[in-house]
Write a protein that holds these residues in place. Structure first.
Motif, PDB file in Angstrom:
ATOM      1  N   VAL A  45       1.549  -1.208  -0.240  1.00 39.73           N
ATOM      2  CA  VAL A  45      -0.108   0.086   0.017  1.00 39.73           C
ATOM      3  C   VAL A  45       1.846   1.387   0.017  1.00 39.73           C
ATOM      4  CG1 VAL A  45      -2.155  -1.412   1.536  1.00 39.73           C
ATOM      5  CG2 VAL A  45      -0.163   0.355   2.488  1.00 39.73           C
ATOM      6  N   TYR A  46       0.714   2.018  -0.673  1.00 47.29           N
ATOM      7  CA  TYR A  46       0.871   3.734  -0.311  1.00 47.29           C
ATOM      8  C   TYR A  46       0.024   4.525   0.021  1.00 47.29           C
ATOM      9  CZ  TYR A  46       3.332   0.523  -4.091  1.00 47.29           C
ATOM     10  OH  TYR A  46       3.794  -0.356  -4.822  1.00 47.29           O
ATOM     11  N   ASP A  59      -4.241   2.614   0.934  1.00 46.07           N
ATOM     12  CA  ASP A  59      -3.887   3.257   0.056  1.00 46.07           C
ATOM     13  C   ASP A  59      -4.056   4.101  -0.592  1.00 46.07           C
ATOM     14  OD1 ASP A  59      -1.766   2.885  -2.045  1.00 46.07           O
ATOM     15  OD2 ASP A  59      -3.698   1.937  -3.003  1.00 46.07           O
ATOM     16  N   ARG A  60      -3.448   4.972  -1.107  1.00 43.11           N
ATOM     17  CA  ARG A  60      -3.473   6.355  -1.511  1.00 43.11           C
ATOM     18  C   ARG A  60      -4.610   7.876  -0.602  1.00 43.11           C
ATOM     19  NH1 ARG A  60      -1.375   2.250  -5.190  1.00 43.11           N
ATOM     20  NH2 ARG A  60       0.143   3.929  -6.582  1.00 43.11           N
ATOM     21  N   PHE A  87      -7.217   8.073  -4.212  1.00 42.23           N
ATOM     22  CA  PHE A  87      -6.033   9.081  -5.034  1.00 42.23           C
ATOM     23  C   PHE A  87      -5.982   8.003  -6.210  1.00 42.23           C
ATOM     24  CE2 PHE A  87      -5.646  12.353  -1.900  1.00 42.23           C
ATOM     25  CZ  PHE A  87      -6.883  13.352  -2.282  1.00 42.23           C
ATOM     26  N   GLN A  88      -5.550   6.739  -6.682  1.00 43.75           N
ATOM     27  CA  GLN A  88      -5.342   6.374  -7.012  1.00 43.75           C
ATOM     28  C   GLN A  88      -5.503   6.831  -8.711  1.00 43.75           C
ATOM     29  OE1 GLN A  88      -7.055   5.361  -5.006  1.00 43.75           O
ATOM     30  NE2 GLN A  88      -6.849   3.502  -4.071  1.00 43.75           N
ATOM     31  N   LEU A 135      -7.241  -1.108  -8.038  1.00 47.56           N
ATOM     32  CA  LEU A 135      -5.983  -1.793  -7.506  1.00 47.56           C
ATOM     33  C   LEU A 135      -4.852  -1.983  -8.653  1.00 47.56           C
ATOM     34  CD1 LEU A 135      -8.509  -3.304  -5.630  1.00 47.56           C
ATOM     35  CD2 LEU A 135      -6.617  -3.992  -5.105  1.00 47.56           C
ATOM     36  N   HIS A 136      -4.133  -2.282  -8.084  1.00 47.07           N
ATOM     37  CA  HIS A 136      -2.671  -2.966  -9.332  1.00 47.07           C
ATOM     38  C   HIS A 136      -2.332  -3.938  -9.366  1.00 47.07           C
ATOM     39  CE1 HIS A 136       0.545  -1.212 -11.955  1.00 47.07           C
ATOM     40  NE2 HIS A 136       0.003  -2.206 -12.374  1.00 47.07           N
ATOM     41  N   LEU A 137      -2.539  -4.479 -10.359  1.00 48.83           N
ATOM     42  CA  LEU A 137      -1.780  -5.928  -9.918  1.00 48.83           C
ATOM     43  C   LEU A 137      -0.387  -5.980 -11.186  1.00 48.83           C
ATOM     44  CD1 LEU A 137      -3.588  -9.394  -9.996  1.00 48.83           C
ATOM     45  CD2 LEU A 137      -2.516  -9.139 -12.105  1.00 48.83           C
ATOM     46  N   MET A 138       1.158  -6.778 -10.626  1.00 48.54           N
ATOM     47  CA  MET A 138       1.955  -6.897 -11.376  1.00 48.54           C
ATOM     48  C   MET A 138       2.110  -8.457 -10.897  1.00 48.54           C
ATOM     49  SD  MET A 138       3.159  -4.004 -13.058  1.00 48.54           S
ATOM     50  CE  MET A 138       4.709  -4.646 -13.286  1.00 48.54           C
TER      51      MET A 138
END
Length: 450
Positions: A88-89, A112-113, A295-296, A301-304
């Motif tokens: 998380v950021y 997150d954000r 604020f994303q 969500l982002h997956l890598m």
């Protein structure tokens, strides 16, 4: 008053040997005192240690320490992909926090954000026939590592209330806090003293820094008035949203450290004014609720996939400033292991199952679209230094794979959480490292621009 004459001084016998012995005695006394009680100021986290616990997985416990091992993250026969790490950021574009588990909300992972930096900008250029009011109009615009790469050096600690510690202190609290820290050294003796204090308190490698303490919870109306916060419009990409301006919490040293010439502010997302997500996200009818985010950049969500990062990294030219492509350059929330390279680009809906994390229930996600990359991955997340070319150049050359984003490099996937309709307004779930991925639906993706 008696006057000490020369003969009296001679009787003291303060020869060089005596002075040396006295100095040794004083040092022998002081050194243990300095080691046990170093003359350094308390950090904000020192006080929180009594009632809170710092969240996150650090150092040798990090699941990302083996991220460059192709063998460990390759697909295995008969075994599904799994969640390898969660990040998380809390402050957009600052350093992330690796977690072992996280709560999933409609807006993304919890914490997150929540916060975002913005600078006050004047309209430029302006039309010749613009009015004075139009020429003087200012607006807040978000800033990230794209403009100010040193944001990567702003670390964020998340402190959560610890019930056992609070009980020992005969206290009750559900407040969580963030501590922002950034390097800062004054000139002259102040800087020297700060350097010595940092090394005594936190080890030889430590450098002076400034801390900022922030409450995680959105403040009440009374607290907003007391603190002098204001609601203002702030632009994030092409959207303008109303959020809480907490600029008076920021020391001016942060603006100077980042190199921001304009006025700098810190915005807190208003949970009552989240951004609605459309484009490639599921409709309200499909998701059972209107997808939203804070604020994303665009989606919750982002997956890598580590195999994809490794495959792409093998095609990126390396030099002294770029030896490996750390997955954190791409700012993911969910990091996968055990999936074939780029297989995630065929996924349309996935379900995370308990796997080795048997305490949790299944969680479903709509795989909304590919992540179209900008130049931000050029920033080394450890040093805050920006590479002049890579991986942006290789992304555009090797990963222009989406017809909806011609000439743009893509890597990673954007997700929207799906919830059981029976949850009603209590939409929440948990995901954890070790959960497995079941691909429920596959299909083609075409990116829709904002």
């Amino acid at each position: 008053m008696a006057i000490m004459d020369l003969s009296s001084l001679n009787n003291l016998n303060l020869d060089a040997g005596s002075i040396f012995l006295l100095a040794i005695t004083i040092c022998a006394f002081l050194i243990p005192v300095v080691v046990i009680l170093p003359p350094v100021g308390l950090q904000k986290g020192d006080a929180l240690l009594q009632t809170h616990t710092k969240a996150g997985v650090e150092g040798a416990r990090s699941n990302l320490k083996n991220q460059f091992s192709a063998e460990e993250h390759a697909p295995a026969d008969g075994k599904p992909p799994r969640v390898h790490s969660l990040v998380v950021y809390p402050v957009k574009s600052c350093r992330g926090i690796e977690l072992a588990r996280s709560r999933v909300l409609p807006s993304g992972l919890q914490f997150d954000r929540l916060f975002m930096f913005a600078q006050l900008k004047s309209p430029f250029p302006v039309a010749v026939d613009s009015t004075d009011a139009e020429k003087s109009q200012h607006k807040w615009e978000f800033v990230t590592q794209r403009q100010f790469s040193r944001l990567a050096n702003v670390t964020v600690d998340l402190w959560l209330p610890d019930e056992m510690k609070l009980r020992k202190q005969s206290m009750r609290s559900d407040e969580a806090f963030l501590i922002l820290r950034f390097p800062w050294k004054e000139d002259g003796w102040r800087g020297l003293f700060a350097t010595i204090a940092a090394k005594l308190g936190r080890g030889r490698a430590a450098e002076p820094e400034i801390e900022v303490l922030l409450p995680v919870d959105f403040p009440s109306a009374a607290e907003i008035k007391e603190k002098g916060y204001t609601f203002e419009n702030v632009k994030i990409w092409k959207e303008t949203i109303n959020a809480l301006n907490m600029e008076n919490e920021l020391p001016d040293e942060l603006r100077r450290y980042l190199g921001v010439s304009n006025k700098l502010a810190l915005f807190r997302v208003d949970p009552e004014q989240l951004r609605e997500v459309y484009r490639c996200a599921p409709s309200e009818e499909e998701a059972g609720y209107q997808p939203v985010t804070g604020f994303q950049d665009a989606y919750p969500l982002h997956l890598m996939n580590l195999s994809s990062v490794q495959k792409f990294s093998s095609e990126v030219p390396k030099d002294d400033d770029l030896k490996e492509l750390d997955v954190l350059r791409f700012r993911p929330n969910i990091i996968l292991s055990g999936a074939p390279a780029y297989d995630e680009e065929t996924w349309k809906q996935i379900r995370l199952k308990p796997g080795s994390s048997s305490l949790y229930n299944d969680v479903s996600f709509h795989v909304s679209c590919r992540t179209v990359r900008c130049k931000m991955p050029n920033v080394d997340q450890e040093s805050g230094l920006r590479h002049p070319r890579e991986p942006d150049k290789s992304l555009r050359a090797q990963r222009a794979v989406d017809e909806g984003a011609p000439l743009m490099g893509c890597l990673g996937m954007q997700l929207t959480p799906l919830f059981d309709p029976s949850l009603g307004e209590d939409r929440a779930a948990w995901i954890a490292v070790g959960m497995t991925i079941d691909v429920e639906e596959r299909g083609n993706h075409v990116y829709i621009k904002q």
